[in-house]
Design an enzyme around this catalytic site. Sequence first.
Site, mmCIF file in Angstrom:
data_model
loop_
_atom_site.group_PDB
_atom_site.id
_atom_site.type_symbol
_atom_site.label_atom_id
_atom_site.label_comp_id
_atom_site.label_asym_id
_atom_site.label_seq_id
_atom_site.Cartn_x
_atom_site.Cartn_y
_atom_site.Cartn_z
ATOM 1 N N HIS A 22 0.837 -1.210 0.000
ATOM 2 C CA HIS A 22 0.000 0.000 0.000
ATOM 3 C C HIS A 22 0.872 1.261 0.000
ATOM 4 C CE1 HIS A 22 -3.952 -1.986 0.968
ATOM 5 N NE2 HIS A 22 -3.087 -2.962 1.215
ATOM 6 N N ASP A 117 -5.849 5.800 1.655
ATOM 7 C CA ASP A 117 -6.033 4.416 1.214
ATOM 8 C C ASP A 117 -7.482 3.990 1.480
ATOM 9 O OD1 ASP A 117 -3.872 1.802 0.890
ATOM 10 O OD2 ASP A 117 -5.958 1.367 1.410
#
Length: 456
Positions: A22, A117
């Site tokens: 990520h 995110d």
Amino acid sequence: MDTNGSVRRKTVILFPLPFQGHINPMLQLANILHTYGFKITIIHAQYNSPNPSNYPHLTFKPIDEGFSKIVDQLATNLDATYYIRYLNESCVDPFRDCLAKLLLGDQESKIACVITDAAFYFTQAVADELKLPRLTLRTSSMGCVLAYDALPFDSNKTCFCITKEDSDYEVSVPEYPLLKFKDISKITINPQGMGDYVTNTINQMKASSGIIWNTFKELEKSDLETISQDVRTPSFTLGPFHKYFPASSSSLIEQDRTIISWLDKQPPKSVVYVSFGSVALITKSEFQEVAHGLANVGLPFLWVVRPGMVVGSEWLESLPENFQERMGDRGRIVKWSPQQEVLAHPATGCFWTHNGWNSTLESICEGVPMICSPCFVDQPINARYVSDVWMIGVFLEDGFERMGIEMAIKRVMMDKEGEEIRERISCLKDKVNVSLDEGGSSFQSLNNLVDYISSF
Ligand code: UDP
């Protein structure tokens, strides 16, 4: 000055989930936006903190998320939803405080928006409270989002606990027929937790001001159309991000670069590159089967064994006896590789991967056929797309077993089937390049995103 010749002084704040798969795309996105003239501030957890000295042009603001209190559990607790839920609770106050201070502090440069995110679903409420637009970054594929949305995590939990002995093991799942029951049984050990995670991320993604996807239109055209029918939020498909900026600067483990000179000595397309990413774990017996499979197939190999990846071992203690002596210069084992360079190297013939989304995209971009050994979360979904939809890899269907491993490697490296796979993935590689070129779909989408953020 930006690449279009105008000055954009607005600030964009980004907040990555603190895991390698990520962090890489978020920092790549940060660099892309910086190139287009935005000032960038990264709010980040202390766990897996990026190294600010690699990015003197970006501003970093650490928050105390308290992940160190549960970090020990990573080696034993395989429920990914547990960590995500923890972070979505522990980050609320420190993230809000940090964001509020930034909003008060910087008068020079207007803060345009925050990009977080998708797994940080709590951030939508904070952004709403502070009246700041939030854009969602999806670091997984569109196919994954559709599959997650369709699968019955809440209603029919038993289908996620299926084993080889069950008659449905090889059967397609009615809610998402591309996937078999054996695939979805790998996704999670906590279907209820996964259901909550999916509901939260999708709801907060839809509530956000825009969705940024690390994918490209030509790869996921029909899934993009399906998503567009349901999700009215503006979508931007400007990937693959690593084509603009490599992942090496955000690597949390030092990349072993000595292997490049070893690769230089290998014949073209001869090396089997093996890596299962930054979080997947395997058992000692699986590890030994991998070793035997690689030994038996007789080809040069480069194998990434991350310290801690083998459950109960520190690093290589569980290798079969004299394995490295027997392999000699034919095989190299490293703790972490410069993966993008390895995949781009002419000697690399195939990528035996866990199909994390970044690894999958990186393989596509270099036209390297895959052998798929997914472990959990989105990986089984990506692997089915690779093997059954795009037909650019073979699925190592029944886990780690030396005969199956040898056969899968031979199918890709020596058979006609492998040649056809290579042709298809080379074709996709060309499509990526076209999409990134001026006028291509990713190029256009990036420009749309830049204009959109500038309009806030
Ligand atoms: N990676 C790397 N060296 C390695 C293995 C992986 O630099 O030896 C990088 C890889 O290029 C990718 C990321 O780590 O960008 C892994 O992300 P992915 O989504 O593939 O898998 P995850 O680690 O999240 O399971």
